[in-house]
Design a protein around this motif. Structure first.
Motif, mmCIF file in Angstrom:
data_model
loop_
_atom_site.group_PDB
_atom_site.id
_atom_site.type_symbol
_atom_site.label_atom_id
_atom_site.label_comp_id
_atom_site.label_asym_id
_atom_site.label_seq_id
_atom_site.Cartn_x
_atom_site.Cartn_y
_atom_site.Cartn_z
ATOM 1 N N HIS A 97 0.859 -1.190 0.000
ATOM 2 C CA HIS A 97 0.000 0.000 0.000
ATOM 3 C C HIS A 97 0.890 1.231 0.000
ATOM 4 N N GLU A 98 0.568 2.171 -0.882
ATOM 5 C CA GLU A 98 1.349 3.404 -0.961
ATOM 6 C C GLU A 98 0.406 4.576 -1.233
ATOM 7 N N THR A 99 0.607 5.670 -0.498
ATOM 8 C CA THR A 99 -0.170 6.889 -0.705
ATOM 9 C C THR A 99 0.786 8.045 -0.991
ATOM 10 N N GLU A 154 -4.645 12.782 -3.482
ATOM 11 C CA GLU A 154 -3.934 11.585 -3.023
ATOM 12 C C GLU A 154 -3.953 10.547 -4.137
ATOM 13 N N TYR A 155 -2.773 10.015 -4.430
ATOM 14 C CA TYR A 155 -2.651 8.924 -5.397
ATOM 15 C C TYR A 155 -2.346 7.654 -4.593
ATOM 16 N N VAL A 156 -3.317 6.741 -4.506
ATOM 17 C CA VAL A 156 -3.235 5.567 -3.640
ATOM 18 C C VAL A 156 -3.086 4.314 -4.504
ATOM 19 N N ASP A 167 -2.605 0.038 -4.308
ATOM 20 C CA ASP A 167 -2.683 -1.188 -3.510
ATOM 21 C C ASP A 167 -2.284 -2.386 -4.357
ATOM 22 N N SER A 193 -4.709 1.457 -8.713
ATOM 23 C CA SER A 193 -4.427 2.820 -8.249
ATOM 24 C C SER A 193 -5.686 3.663 -8.376
ATOM 25 N N GLU A 231 -8.366 15.457 -1.331
ATOM 26 C CA GLU A 231 -7.903 15.318 0.043
ATOM 27 C C GLU A 231 -8.766 16.091 1.021
ATOM 28 N N ASP A 240 -13.769 11.763 0.698
ATOM 29 C CA ASP A 240 -12.662 11.300 -0.138
ATOM 30 C C ASP A 240 -13.233 10.972 -1.511
#
Length: 199
Positions: free
Chosen positions: A78-80, A92-94, A96, A132, A137, A142
């Motif tokens: 997981h990266e944000t 926010e670019y999320v 998984d 993604s 934000e 969201d």
């Protein structure tokens, strides 16, 4: 992100497969928390634990062998990233990384009692994908702006392990058909076929 092409293998320390399980006249269903530890070549590409949930159902006709079906979903990355653009709100670019599987279960257990040890085998199919999404934000919502599956692949999965089922509530003594409540703790090893994935 980089692309790996290895066997997606987890030593699934079903580590507190803390089950909310119920049993009723040979029928047993459970929902469990899942913690996965990457193993082998997959561990070299993935530097964090996986977390998820698993569901299963099994039936035994008052014998030692139970047969059933199950499925799980595991997030192993997981990266944000917060993106700022002049004159507009932040985004926010999320991303998984996920694995989902559907499998058949064969479970061999000891005689019934308050604490029941068992061994279990599994065989089925898995789906691995990276997704993604872009969201604003705002703290009060969201809102999702865009979503994309960056990469996906399918594979066979198989494995086995064992555990303990501990009876927390044995049901109503006046009603033999009332369900029991179990705590299920297990550790198992799941081996995946060769698949491509992003890390």
């Amino acid at each position: 992100m980089t692309t790996g092409h290895h066997r997606a293998t987890f030593a699934i320390l079903a580590i507190l497969f803390l089950a909310g399980g119920t049993a009723l006249a040979g029928h047993e269903g459970a929902i469990r928390m899942l913690v996965g530890v990457p193993h082998g070549a997959f561990d070299e590409q993935v530097d964090q634990l996986g977390y998820g949930v698993t569901l299963d159902y099994a039936y035994d006709d008052d014998g030692a062998l139970a047969l059933g079906i199950g499925g799980d979903v595991l997030i192993y990355g997981h990266e944000t990233i917060v993106m700022s653009l002049p004159g507009v709100q932040d985004f926010e670019y999320v991303t998984d990384n996920n694995i989902a599987s559907l499998f058949l279960i064969a479970r061999l257990h000891a005689a019934r009692g308050r604490v029941v040890p068992y061994v279990e085998g599994r065989f089925g199919g898995g789906y691995i994908w990276t997704e993604s999404k872009l969201t604003d934000e705002d703290w009060w919502d969201d809102e999702e702006i865009a979503r994309e599956t960056n990469f996906d692949d399918a594979m066979l999965i198989w494995g086995g392990g064992g555990g303990l089922k501990i009876t927390l509530y044995s049901g109503d003594s006046d009603n033999p058909e009332s369900p029991a409540v179990l705590l299920d703790m297990k550790v198992f090893y799941r081996h995946g076929g060769r698949a491509e994935y992003l890390t």
